[in-house]
Design a protein around this motif. Structure first.
Motif, PDB file in Angstrom:
ATOM      1  N   ALA A   2     -48.459 -49.520  19.572  1.00  0.00           N
ATOM      2  CA  ALA A   2     -47.677 -48.596  20.073  1.00  0.00           C
ATOM      3  C   ALA A   2     -46.233 -49.130  19.888  1.00  0.00           C
ATOM      4  O   ALA A   2     -45.122 -48.315  19.380  1.00  0.00           O
ATOM      5  CB  ALA A   2     -47.737 -48.436  21.602  1.00  0.00           C
ATOM      6  N   VAL A   3     -45.961 -50.441  19.992  1.00  0.00           N
ATOM      7  CA  VAL A   3     -44.559 -51.128  19.855  1.00  0.00           C
ATOM      8  C   VAL A   3     -44.375 -51.063  18.338  1.00  0.00           C
ATOM      9  O   VAL A   3     -43.210 -50.765  17.993  1.00  0.00           O
ATOM     10  CB  VAL A   3     -44.595 -52.501  20.359  1.00  0.00           C
ATOM     11  CG1 VAL A   3     -43.457 -53.501  19.918  1.00  0.00           C
ATOM     12  CG2 VAL A   3     -44.693 -52.704  21.884  1.00  0.00           C
ATOM     13  N   ALA A   4     -45.450 -51.178  17.464  1.00  0.00           N
ATOM     14  CA  ALA A   4     -44.892 -51.433  15.947  1.00  0.00           C
ATOM     15  C   ALA A   4     -44.665 -50.096  15.446  1.00  0.00           C
ATOM     16  O   ALA A   4     -43.643 -49.920  14.763  1.00  0.00           O
ATOM     17  CB  ALA A   4     -46.356 -51.884  15.303  1.00  0.00           C
ATOM     18  N   LEU A   5     -45.175 -48.869  16.056  1.00  0.00           N
ATOM     19  CA  LEU A   5     -44.954 -47.606  15.581  1.00  0.00           C
ATOM     20  C   LEU A   5     -43.676 -47.231  16.251  1.00  0.00           C
ATOM     21  O   LEU A   5     -42.970 -46.364  15.636  1.00  0.00           O
ATOM     22  CB  LEU A   5     -46.068 -46.638  16.033  1.00  0.00           C
ATOM     23  CG  LEU A   5     -47.432 -46.974  15.100  1.00  0.00           C
ATOM     24  CD1 LEU A   5     -48.725 -45.911  15.517  1.00  0.00           C
ATOM     25  CD2 LEU A   5     -47.177 -46.395  13.625  1.00  0.00           C
ATOM     26  N   SER A   6     -43.524 -47.460  17.332  1.00  0.00           N
ATOM     27  CA  SER A   6     -42.011 -47.267  17.952  1.00  0.00           C
ATOM     28  C   SER A   6     -40.928 -47.937  17.167  1.00  0.00           C
ATOM     29  O   SER A   6     -40.099 -47.291  16.748  1.00  0.00           O
ATOM     30  CB  SER A   6     -41.883 -47.527  19.329  1.00  0.00           C
ATOM     31  OG  SER A   6     -42.837 -47.056  20.225  1.00  0.00           O
ATOM     32  N   ALA A   7     -41.315 -49.151  16.883  1.00  0.00           N
ATOM     33  CA  ALA A   7     -40.120 -49.663  16.088  1.00  0.00           C
ATOM     34  C   ALA A   7     -40.132 -48.975  14.597  1.00  0.00           C
ATOM     35  O   ALA A   7     -38.841 -49.008  14.176  1.00  0.00           O
ATOM     36  CB  ALA A   7     -40.524 -51.367  15.840  1.00  0.00           C
ATOM     37  N   ALA A   8     -41.202 -48.618  13.966  1.00  0.00           N
ATOM     38  CA  ALA A   8     -41.099 -48.150  12.503  1.00  0.00           C
ATOM     39  C   ALA A   8     -40.382 -46.827  12.892  1.00  0.00           C
ATOM     40  O   ALA A   8     -39.623 -46.486  11.893  1.00  0.00           O
ATOM     41  CB  ALA A   8     -42.656 -47.745  12.294  1.00  0.00           C
ATOM     42  N   ARG A   9     -40.535 -46.107  13.851  1.00  0.00           N
ATOM     43  CA  ARG A   9     -39.869 -44.792  14.066  1.00  0.00           C
ATOM     44  C   ARG A   9     -38.308 -45.108  14.363  1.00  0.00           C
ATOM     45  O   ARG A   9     -37.561 -44.322  14.044  1.00  0.00           O
ATOM     46  CB  ARG A   9     -40.369 -44.125  15.335  1.00  0.00           C
ATOM     47  CG  ARG A   9     -39.816 -42.590  15.520  1.00  0.00           C
ATOM     48  CD  ARG A   9     -40.394 -42.273  16.855  1.00  0.00           C
ATOM     49  NE  ARG A   9     -39.610 -41.119  17.524  1.00  0.00           N
ATOM     50  CZ  ARG A   9     -40.269 -39.737  17.393  1.00  0.00           C
ATOM     51  NH1 ARG A   9     -41.185 -39.699  16.718  1.00  0.00           N
ATOM     52  NH2 ARG A   9     -39.281 -39.130  18.045  1.00  0.00           N
ATOM     53  N   SER A  10     -37.973 -46.232  15.173  1.00  0.00           N
ATOM     54  CA  SER A  10     -36.431 -46.074  15.367  1.00  0.00           C
ATOM     55  C   SER A  10     -35.705 -47.046  14.439  1.00  0.00           C
ATOM     56  O   SER A  10     -34.245 -47.293  14.630  1.00  0.00           O
ATOM     57  CB  SER A  10     -36.447 -46.385  16.919  1.00  0.00           C
ATOM     58  OG  SER A  10     -37.096 -47.402  17.200  1.00  0.00           O
ATOM     59  N   ILE A  11     -36.201 -48.107  13.818  1.00  0.00           N
ATOM     60  CA  ILE A  11     -35.493 -48.882  12.980  1.00  0.00           C
ATOM     61  C   ILE A  11     -35.752 -48.724  11.535  1.00  0.00           C
ATOM     62  O   ILE A  11     -36.710 -49.294  10.907  1.00  0.00           O
ATOM     63  CB  ILE A  11     -36.055 -50.475  13.681  1.00  0.00           C
ATOM     64  CG1 ILE A  11     -36.166 -50.653  14.895  1.00  0.00           C
ATOM     65  CG2 ILE A  11     -35.042 -51.451  12.758  1.00  0.00           C
ATOM     66  CD1 ILE A  11     -36.459 -51.712  15.316  1.00  0.00           C
ATOM     67  N   PRO A  12     -34.535 -48.026  10.786  1.00  0.00           N
ATOM     68  CA  PRO A  12     -34.950 -47.664   9.459  1.00  0.00           C
ATOM     69  C   PRO A  12     -35.415 -48.907   8.685  1.00  0.00           C
ATOM     70  O   PRO A  12     -36.344 -48.589   7.821  1.00  0.00           O
ATOM     71  CB  PRO A  12     -33.600 -46.897   9.276  1.00  0.00           C
ATOM     72  CG  PRO A  12     -33.114 -46.359  10.600  1.00  0.00           C
ATOM     73  CD  PRO A  12     -33.443 -47.491  11.517  1.00  0.00           C
ATOM     74  N   PRO A  13     -34.514 -50.088   8.781  1.00  0.00           N
ATOM     75  CA  PRO A  13     -35.049 -50.826   7.697  1.00  0.00           C
ATOM     76  C   PRO A  13     -36.475 -51.549   7.997  1.00  0.00           C
ATOM     77  O   PRO A  13     -36.974 -51.769   7.013  1.00  0.00           O
ATOM     78  CB  PRO A  13     -34.170 -52.313   8.212  1.00  0.00           C
ATOM     79  CG  PRO A  13     -32.966 -51.772   8.873  1.00  0.00           C
ATOM     80  CD  PRO A  13     -33.573 -50.109   9.630  1.00  0.00           C
ATOM     81  N   LEU A  14     -36.769 -51.578   9.080  1.00  0.00           N
ATOM     82  CA  LEU A  14     -38.176 -52.086   9.311  1.00  0.00           C
ATOM     83  C   LEU A  14     -39.231 -50.763   8.865  1.00  0.00           C
ATOM     84  O   LEU A  14     -40.274 -50.915   8.191  1.00  0.00           O
ATOM     85  CB  LEU A  14     -38.518 -51.916  10.957  1.00  0.00           C
ATOM     86  CG  LEU A  14     -39.968 -52.368  11.372  1.00  0.00           C
ATOM     87  CD1 LEU A  14     -40.288 -53.764  10.760  1.00  0.00           C
ATOM     88  CD2 LEU A  14     -40.274 -52.328  12.797  1.00  0.00           C
ATOM     89  N   ARG A  15     -38.969 -49.467   9.095  1.00  0.00           N
ATOM     90  CA  ARG A  15     -39.863 -48.376   8.386  1.00  0.00           C
ATOM     91  C   ARG A  15     -39.763 -48.579   6.921  1.00  0.00           C
ATOM     92  O   ARG A  15     -40.743 -48.560   6.502  1.00  0.00           O
ATOM     93  CB  ARG A  15     -39.076 -47.228   9.089  1.00  0.00           C
ATOM     94  CG  ARG A  15     -40.075 -46.007   8.644  1.00  0.00           C
ATOM     95  CD  ARG A  15     -39.547 -44.561   9.301  1.00  0.00           C
ATOM     96  NE  ARG A  15     -38.133 -44.151   8.901  1.00  0.00           N
ATOM     97  CZ  ARG A  15     -36.928 -44.366   9.849  1.00  0.00           C
ATOM     98  NH1 ARG A  15     -37.343 -44.703  11.133  1.00  0.00           N
ATOM     99  NH2 ARG A  15     -35.776 -43.910   9.463  1.00  0.00           N
TER     100      ARG A  15
END
Ligand code: FAD
Length: 395
Positions: free
Chosen positions: A371-384
């Motif tokens: 859940a944390v990884a997908l939340s981060a992917a959703r909200s942090i464009p460079p990570l996505r």
């Protein structure tokens, strides 16, 4: 090592080539083409192919390899681009992961790749093999002798093939891998994939949708027109149940599971149930034998990584054999190849395994990590963007 008895040679049936490729699945057929394009004589040893129920989402690096070897124009009209990949959490675990949509245009002008049926891919590869005049031996390899210095001797259907390098592309149960003593680590999942093709009312807009459920991913991948392939991973007994349903009730069940995002559906192709298992070779090659594709690595279809990894094996092999022409020849290639493929194969195998297993447990740590990884992917464009590049195969 000598594996079962080689037939008494009949010289007229003997074939001597620079490279023998065993197995004519997509990885083996492309390997034969790439090696022949590098200027080597090649024999492809494999029985005639039957129907393959799988479809493959091939990412742009794999598409470029097909382009480089003149195969892509044959296939392109029968593919659908993959521009968006949506992941929707339906595990019911706490915390719930947010929906994430990865859009290829965030990282460049191209789509992520294209989705294609394996039958179409195999047909186009077969046509290219014929154009190149590659020697075909339509038989199973049933003996391998790699003890005799600079050549490996194969027996297939009573014929003998001698080659300076053997590419084992004979799939998950690779006979050549076993005969060469290349060990694998194996595991299995209590999951099977139910696969079929669907026709649907609404346009898919070139988006694949992966519903993460507690039994595995339920994935719709676009095909040309209003059609999609379904890869539905669930418990083996459930997969058998879906496979036994009549077309009408099956289509309604799929519509329900997909929340009717593509509207009314009809079953539009054959069905198959494929058990989910994994393995990875400790070494991708040794002596004069290299492993490509599922002969070397296999894992569940989550994230569409399997054949893309197999095509990267082929790309790496192509680079090595091209350089070998001006250098010391094919000797030593297998060890260099094994060293070069180690990290990519290990990393993909581990990441797909971890992602797949994270769906199968409601334990707090793995579900929170997902859940944390997908939340981060959703909200942090460079990570996505980094995750998208990783998904394409960039290391
Ligand atoms: C449901 C599902 C969906 C998938 N979706 C994707 C996706 O979207 N993207 C992706 O990248 N990957 C995907 N994969 C993975 C992909 O399908 C496989 O990685 C790929 O098809 C394996 O190709 P291969 O050429 O290595 O093996 P295979 O296609 O298994 O070919 C092996 C060949 O070797 C031959 N052979 C076997 N034994 C011998 C012998 N002794 N002598 C001679 N020949 C022999 C066989 O006849 C066969 O033709 C998916 C897999 C599944 C199960």
């Amino acid at each position: 090592m000598l594996d079962s008895a080689l037939p008494i040679p009949r010289p007229a049936d003997d074939v001597s080539v620079d490279v023998a490729v065993v197995g004519a699945g997509p990885a083996g057929a492309l390997a034969a083409i790439v090696v022949a394009d590098a200027g080597y004589s090649v024999a492809l040893v494999a029985p005639e192919r039957g129907h393959d129920p799988r479809t493959s989402a091939l990412m742009m690096p794999a598409i470029r390899l097909l382009e480089d070897h003149g195969i892509w124009p044959e296939i392109a009209p029968e593919t659908a681009p993959l521009v968006t990949m949506r992941i929707i959490d339906q595990t019911g675990y706490i915390p719930r992961a947010p929906e994430v949509a990865f859009d290829a245009h965030e990282i460049g002008p191209d789509p992520f790749g294209y989705n294609i049926t394996n039958d179409t891919l195999n047909r186009a590869l077969g046509a290219r093999l014929d154009t190149l005049g590659i020697t075909r031996i339509a038989a199973m390899v049933d003996a391998v002798d790699d003890a005799a210095g600079p050549v490996v001797t194969l027996a297939a259907g009573g014929r003998v093939v001698r080659a300076g390098l053997v590419v084992a592309a004979d799939g998950a149960d690779s006979f050549v891998r076993q005969a060469a003593g290349l060990a694998v680590r194996r595991w299995s999942y209590r999951q099977s994939a139910f696969v079929t093709t669907l026709r649907h009312e609404r346009a898919h807009a070139n988006a694949s949708v992966e519903f993460h459920t507690p039994a595995g991913p339920f994935t719709l991948v676009p095909l040309p027109g209003n059609r999609s392939s379904l890869v539905w991973v669930s418990r083996p007994e459930e997969a058998a149940r879906w496979a036994a349903l009549d077309p009408g009730p099956l289509a309604r069940e799929i519509e329900r599971r997909s929340h009717a995002i593509l509207g009314h559906m009809e079953i539009d192709g054959p069905r198959a149930v494929i058990p989910m298992e994994g393995h990875v070779a400790h070494k991708m090659g040794e002596g004069r034998i290299v492993l490509v594709g599922e002969a070397g690595h296999k894992f569940p279809p989550i994230g569409a990584q399997g054949l893309n990894l197999g095509f990267r094996d082929v790309g790496a092999l192509g680079t090595l054999v091209r350089h070998a022409r001006g250098a010391g020849g094919l000797a030593g290639i297998a060890d260099t190849y094994a060293a070069r493929r180690r990290a990519d194969v290990a990393l993909r195998t581990a990441s797909v395994d971890v992602l797949n297993r994270s769906l199968l447990t409601s334990s707090f740590v793995p579900s929170t990590a997902r859940a944390v990884a997908l939340s981060a992917a959703r909200s942090i464009p460079p990570l996505r963007r980094a995750m998208m590049r990783f998904g394409l195969g960039a290391m």
